[in-house]
Design a protein around this motif. Structure first.
Motif, mmCIF file in Angstrom:
data_model
loop_
_atom_site.group_PDB
_atom_site.id
_atom_site.type_symbol
_atom_site.label_atom_id
_atom_site.label_comp_id
_atom_site.label_asym_id
_atom_site.label_seq_id
_atom_site.Cartn_x
_atom_site.Cartn_y
_atom_site.Cartn_z
ATOM 1 N N ALA A 68 0.846 -1.202 0.000
ATOM 2 C CA ALA A 68 0.000 0.000 0.000
ATOM 3 C C ALA A 68 0.881 1.252 0.000
ATOM 4 O O ALA A 68 1.924 1.285 0.655
ATOM 5 C CB ALA A 68 -0.900 -0.003 1.223
ATOM 6 N N GLN A 69 0.458 2.274 -0.760
ATOM 7 C CA GLN A 69 1.245 3.507 -0.843
ATOM 8 C C GLN A 69 0.400 4.704 -0.445
ATOM 9 O O GLN A 69 -0.817 4.724 -0.673
ATOM 10 C CB GLN A 69 1.769 3.678 -2.282
ATOM 11 C CG GLN A 69 2.794 2.603 -2.645
ATOM 12 C CD GLN A 69 3.209 2.654 -4.099
ATOM 13 O OE1 GLN A 69 3.066 3.691 -4.753
ATOM 14 N NE2 GLN A 69 3.696 1.548 -4.615
ATOM 15 N N ASP A 82 -3.017 6.108 -2.080
ATOM 16 C CA ASP A 82 -3.843 5.060 -2.705
ATOM 17 C C ASP A 82 -5.314 5.213 -2.311
ATOM 18 O O ASP A 82 -5.617 5.607 -1.185
ATOM 19 C CB ASP A 82 -3.397 3.653 -2.233
ATOM 20 C CG ASP A 82 -2.232 3.110 -3.039
ATOM 21 O OD1 ASP A 82 -1.762 3.807 -3.958
ATOM 22 O OD2 ASP A 82 -1.797 1.982 -2.735
ATOM 23 N N ASP A 83 -6.213 4.856 -3.214
ATOM 24 C CA ASP A 83 -7.616 4.693 -2.859
ATOM 25 C C ASP A 83 -7.802 3.299 -2.267
ATOM 26 O O ASP A 83 -7.054 2.366 -2.594
ATOM 27 C CB ASP A 83 -8.507 4.841 -4.103
ATOM 28 C CG ASP A 83 -8.637 6.293 -4.532
ATOM 29 O OD1 ASP A 83 -8.612 7.178 -3.648
ATOM 30 O OD2 ASP A 83 -8.759 6.538 -5.745
ATOM 31 N N VAL A 114 -2.875 -1.705 -9.162
ATOM 32 C CA VAL A 114 -3.347 -2.233 -7.887
ATOM 33 C C VAL A 114 -2.136 -2.558 -7.024
ATOM 34 O O VAL A 114 -1.199 -3.209 -7.486
ATOM 35 C CB VAL A 114 -4.213 -3.491 -8.104
ATOM 36 C CG1 VAL A 114 -4.674 -4.062 -6.771
ATOM 37 C CG2 VAL A 114 -5.422 -3.152 -8.973
ATOM 38 N N HIS A 115 -2.154 -2.114 -5.791
ATOM 39 C CA HIS A 115 -0.970 -2.280 -4.945
ATOM 40 C C HIS A 115 -1.166 -3.405 -3.935
ATOM 41 O O HIS A 115 -0.834 -4.542 -4.221
ATOM 42 C CB HIS A 115 -0.630 -0.948 -4.270
ATOM 43 C CG HIS A 115 -0.215 0.106 -5.251
ATOM 44 N ND1 HIS A 115 -0.353 1.442 -5.031
ATOM 45 C CD2 HIS A 115 0.317 -0.008 -6.494
ATOM 46 C CE1 HIS A 115 0.088 2.120 -6.080
ATOM 47 N NE2 HIS A 115 0.498 1.251 -6.982
ATOM 48 N N SER A 162 2.780 -2.095 5.424
ATOM 49 C CA SER A 162 3.164 -1.070 4.448
ATOM 50 C C SER A 162 3.759 0.170 5.115
ATOM 51 O O SER A 162 4.265 1.059 4.424
ATOM 52 C CB SER A 162 1.938 -0.646 3.619
ATOM 53 O OG SER A 162 1.385 -1.750 2.928
ATOM 54 N N THR A 205 -5.900 -1.763 -2.367
ATOM 55 C CA THR A 205 -5.537 -0.361 -2.573
ATOM 56 C C THR A 205 -5.054 -0.188 -4.000
ATOM 57 O O THR A 205 -4.457 -1.089 -4.583
ATOM 58 C CB THR A 205 -4.436 0.106 -1.591
ATOM 59 O OG1 THR A 205 -3.150 -0.285 -2.094
ATOM 60 C CG2 THR A 205 -4.635 -0.480 -0.192
ATOM 61 N N ALA A 206 -5.350 0.975 -4.587
ATOM 62 C CA ALA A 206 -4.939 1.248 -5.965
ATOM 63 C C ALA A 206 -4.572 2.713 -6.111
ATOM 64 O O ALA A 206 -5.135 3.581 -5.431
ATOM 65 C CB ALA A 206 -6.061 0.896 -6.935
ATOM 66 N N ALA A 207 -3.641 2.975 -6.984
ATOM 67 C CA ALA A 207 -3.194 4.349 -7.219
ATOM 68 C C ALA A 207 -4.316 5.157 -7.860
ATOM 69 O O ALA A 207 -4.882 4.733 -8.854
ATOM 70 C CB ALA A 207 -1.969 4.340 -8.128
#
Ligand code: ADP
Ligand code: MG
Length: 319
Positions: free
Chosen positions: A148-149, A152-153, A215-216, A236, A277-279
């Motif tokens: 996860a970054q 991220d959503d 996608v993270h 993360s 989680t996704a950017a």
């Protein structure tokens, strides 16, 4: 019925087509599996213990389903495609009726995902079911908790809390019965279904994994949204915010007072949904705006489902 007769009767099945990853199934000291070239092996084990994970009188068919479902859910969370599974079973007695139901629930789900039973172990003892699933995933594509970054959503499949409410109603917990009424389980058959027959989100999991860089992190929700998200955050080294209004609220949860509603949504276990989680920058907003129907033509519906009298012709330069 001896141990080997039991295995032969209930768990050994003809299978293995030419394209199957199973080179050798039940019957030898090991099974032999052949993942496709250029893939990694994904392996996960989950155990279900009577009294802790299920009631003694649970429908054996539902138990067979759930024992495999919770394992397939782990493959889904990594984005792996199932190859096969093993089954270690401790049984107090060899009951044909019980084993028949259990195997039916187990194989119905296994067949749905083309995930064959390739081996296991069978022993006498307090009822205990341990499944190991094996899957395959392309190197670099498995979704890990540590990825996860910041920015991220956060996405959730399905909705949370129903399995927990089902459990409380089955236990006869006061606050659940008081808010939902004594007939809640009959009025909301989806509650028991969510607890006893969870759906592993395999199609979406494998789809998310091939989206690759967009996608993270991902995790499947077995112990409650807040706690499982907490694993992602810890791994993360980040934090997160959840918009309460964005969490889908199941109809059965609506009568609950706020504290218990929140507890079900955030801390209820056994949901087996995916959280990922996704950017935000790398995706185009996508909304579900309707569905394709058999009836010809296009209808625009209002909030209560009635067709609106609006023009549905597109612009025509010469009209
Ligand atoms: P071993 O002595 O090598 O442990 P077993 O006698 O325990 O083998 O089992 C015989 C075969 O049956 C093995 O191939 C094993 O994988 C399989 N088997 C045992 N129990 C189960 C089960 N519950 N489901 C599927 N396969 C099983
Ligand atoms: Mg053995």
């Amino acid at each position: 019925m001896g141990e080997f007769e039991l295995i032969r009767r209930h768990f050994q099945r003809e299978s293995h087509t030419a394209r199957s990853p199973v080179v050798l199934g039940i019957g030898d000291d090991c099974a032999l599996l052949q993942p496709r070239p250029g893939h990694q092996l994904a392996v996960s084990t989950d155990m279900l213990v009577q009294g802790r994970h299920f009631f003694a009188d649970v429908d054996p068919q539902a138990l067979g389903h759930k024992a495999l479902a919770v394992n397939l859910s782990d493959l889904a969370a990594m984005g792996a495609r199932p190859l096969g599974f093993t089954l270690a079973l401790a049984l107090p007695e060899a009951s044909d009726a019980w084993l028949g139901g259990f195997a039916q629930g187990l194989f119905a789900l296994a067949d749905q995902h083309a995930c064959p039973l390739v081996g296991g172990d069978t022993t006498r003892g307090p009822l205990n079911i341990c499944i190991t699933v094996m899957g395959e995933v392309r190197p670099g594509l498995a979704m890990q908790r540590s990825q996860a970054q910041v920015g991220d959503d956060l996405y959730l499949t399905g909705r949370t809390g129903e399995a927990r409410l089902a459990l409380e109603l089955m236990r006869g917990t006061d606050w659940a019965l008081l808010a939902c009424g004594p007939d809640a389980l009959a009025q909301h058959p989806e509650l028991r279904e969510r607890l006893e027959r969870p759906t592993p989100r395999l199609e979406l999991g494998t789809l998310l994994a091939v989206l690759g860089s967009a996608v993270h992190a991902a995790i499947d929700l077995s112990d409650g949204l807040a706690g499982d998200l907490g694993h992602v955050l810890a791994a993360s080294g980040v934090g997160a915010e959840i918009a309460l209004a964005a969490l889908p609220l199941a109809p059965a949860l609506q009568p609950l007072p706020m504290t218990h509603r929140l507890d079900c949504l955030l801390n209820g276990g056994d949901d087996y949904e995916l959280l990922f989680t996704a950017a935000p920058a790398s995706h185009t907003p996508v909304q579900r705006i309707g569905r394709i129907s058999a009836a010809p033509g296009l209808r625009v519906l209002d909030a209560s489902g009635h067709a609106l009298a609006v023009s549905t012709r597109s612009f025509d330069h010469f009209a």
